[in-house]
Design an enzyme around this catalytic site. Structure first.
Site, short mmCIF file in Angstrom:
data_model
loop_
_atom_site.label_atom_id
_atom_site.label_comp_id
_atom_site.label_asym_id
_atom_site.label_seq_id
_atom_site.Cartn_x
_atom_site.Cartn_y
_atom_site.Cartn_z
N LYS A 1 0.82 -1.22 0.00
CA LYS A 1 0.00 0.00 0.00
C LYS A 1 0.86 1.27 0.00
CE LYS A 1 -4.08 -2.00 0.26
NZ LYS A 1 -3.76 -3.43 0.31
C1 LIG Z 1 -9.92 -2.99 -1.66
C2 LIG Z 1 -9.35 -3.71 -0.48
N1 LIG Z 1 -10.15 -4.00 0.55
C3 LIG Z 1 -9.70 -4.63 1.64
C4 LIG Z 1 -8.38 -5.02 1.77
C5 LIG Z 1 -7.95 -5.78 2.96
O1 LIG Z 1 -6.90 -5.24 3.65
P1 LIG Z 1 -5.92 -6.16 4.51
O2 LIG Z 1 -5.15 -7.01 3.56
O3 LIG Z 1 -5.07 -5.17 5.25
O4 LIG Z 1 -6.76 -6.97 5.43
C6 LIG Z 1 -7.50 -4.73 0.72
C7 LIG Z 1 -6.07 -5.07 0.83
O5 LIG Z 1 -5.43 -5.73 0.17
C8 LIG Z 1 -7.99 -4.09 -0.44
O6 LIG Z 1 -7.19 -3.84 -1.49
#
Ligand SMILES: Cc1ncc(COP(=O)(O)O)c(C=O)c1O
Length: 375
Positions: A181
């Site tokens: 990110k």
């Molecule tokens: C659009 C979206 N939603 C939710 C997530 C979930 O985040 P995390 O991987 O930190 O749980 C991500 C991350 O990859 C994402 O790109």
């Protein structure tokens, strides 16, 4: 091999991590409010609750919105699976609708058509860091009495045409800080809250439902362990200090790719900013020419030392979603076409000019050979 993603970690990150490690305060220490306050400053001073992942943040956000078993929530099928999965955690149902072919975000007209008698909320995603049309979606929500939770996991640094930073419109909004990110805490995420009372509830639920005053062993509601530890927060604080530099680096890489790939036959590039909306660059995803064997292209790129990845698959066509809800090809044609053709290229702020040239040259060679074979 040029990797798909690589976090930019500098001396400031190392310094704050070491200081925190030596402080002995590794969880629920001072770095947590420090990170939350610094992040809040970039988001119009709205209250922020840092959590252990974007997924955890989405889960707590939809609970705070008031989702219940059997509720339906309209969302996009073109996203990372977590934006739909979080609804299943609470026994709610994601109702998908098709996307806008330019922005790849939920199409407000399709969202309106998907609203039914059991719909309680909208869960738009700012996919690949491009702002979703929140003005239209907020109008729809107001008209139909729906709540809105924004999945801004991919969109730190993005801005709406009206000047609001993405995630800071006063809707419950969620960011993710996985290492690919714009800002990373290792694993991590944050919920931006409309008010202090909402933050208080989320702070409690992320910490096993403990009373806000942390009264030892008083748990006055159901909670989870969705805490973000202090080492992660220290990393976040250092990254926030450098966020503008990190975002500028990403924008530079994206501009170089777009310039170099402008003439590539049949390749569609990420949409440029339009109408005052500003992307917070997260990934550089191209659409390969229709008919190109994408799996073969990924392998051929790998042979040339370039990592790439089909990105993203359509959520409704994932095997779990097909089995659970009976989804089939053809339901959301725009999303499915984009999901079939999309390919993420290496993308991170420290990608050098030379590496960008190598990626572009490799892609040109691979496309030339696959296209001449299929001709
Ligand atoms: C659009 C979206 N939603 C939710 C997530 C979930 O985040 P995390 O991987 O930190 O749980 C991500 C991350 O990859 C994402 O790109």
């Amino acid at each position: 091999m040029i990797p798909l993603a690589r976090p930019s970690i500098g001396p400031r990150e190392e310094q704050l991590l070491l200081e925190t490690l030596r402080s002995g305060r590794l969880a629920l220490g001072p770095r947590l409010p420090e990170f939350e306050t610094a992040l809040s400053r970039r988001l119009r001073d709205l209250p922020v609750s840092a959590v252990s992942s974007g997924t955890a943040g989405l889960h707590l956000a939809i609970r705070a919105a008031g989702v219940r078993r059997g509720d339906e929530v309209v969302t996009t099928p073109f996203s990372f699976v977590a934006s739909a999965n979080c609804l299943l955690y609470e026994g709610a149902k994601p109702v998908f609708c098709d996307i806008d072919p330019r922005t790849l975000n939920v199409d407000p007209a399709a969202a309106e058509a998907a609203v039914g008698g059991s719909t309680v909320g909208l869960l738009p995603v700012h996919v690949f860091g491009y702002p979703a049309d929140m003005a239209a979606l907020e109008r729809l929500a107001a008209k139909r009495g729906l709540w809105v939770v924004e999945d801004a996991c991919e969109a730190l640094g993005a801005e709406h045409a009206d000047g609001a930073p993405v995630g800071a419109r006063g809707n419950l909004s969620v960011f993710g800080f996985y290492p690919n990110k714009q800002l990373t805490t290792g694993e991590g995420g944050a919920v931006v809250c409309p008010d202090a009372a909402t933050k208080e509830g989320i702070d409690s639920e992320r910490n096993q439902g403990r009373a806000p005053d942390m009264g030892w062993l008083d748990h006055d509601r159901l909670g989870f362990n969705y805490r973000l530890d202090d080492l992660s927060c220290a990393l976040g604080v250092a990254q926030l200090e450098r966020l503008d530099e990190l975002l500028t680096g990403r924008a530079r890489v994206a501009a170089r790719y777009s310039e170099a790939l402008a003439g590539a036959d049949g390749v569609d590039l990420p949409c440029p900013d339009e109408g005052g909306d500003r992307r917070g660059w997260f990934v550089y995803v191209v659409q390969l020419p229709p008919g190109v064997d994408r799996d073969a292209a990924v392998l051929a790129l790998r042979e040339r030392g370039v990592d790439s990845k089909p990105y993203l698959p359509a959520i409704h066509l994932l095997s779990f979603y097909r089995r659970r809800f009976g989804h089939r090809e053809g339901e959301f044609p725009v999303c499915e076409e984009v999901a079939r053709r999309s390919l993420a290229l290496p993308f991170y702020p420290d990608l050098t000019e030379g590496e960008i040239e190598r990626v572009v040259e490799a892609l040109r060679q691979v496309l030339a050979s696959t296209l001449s074979r299929s001709a």
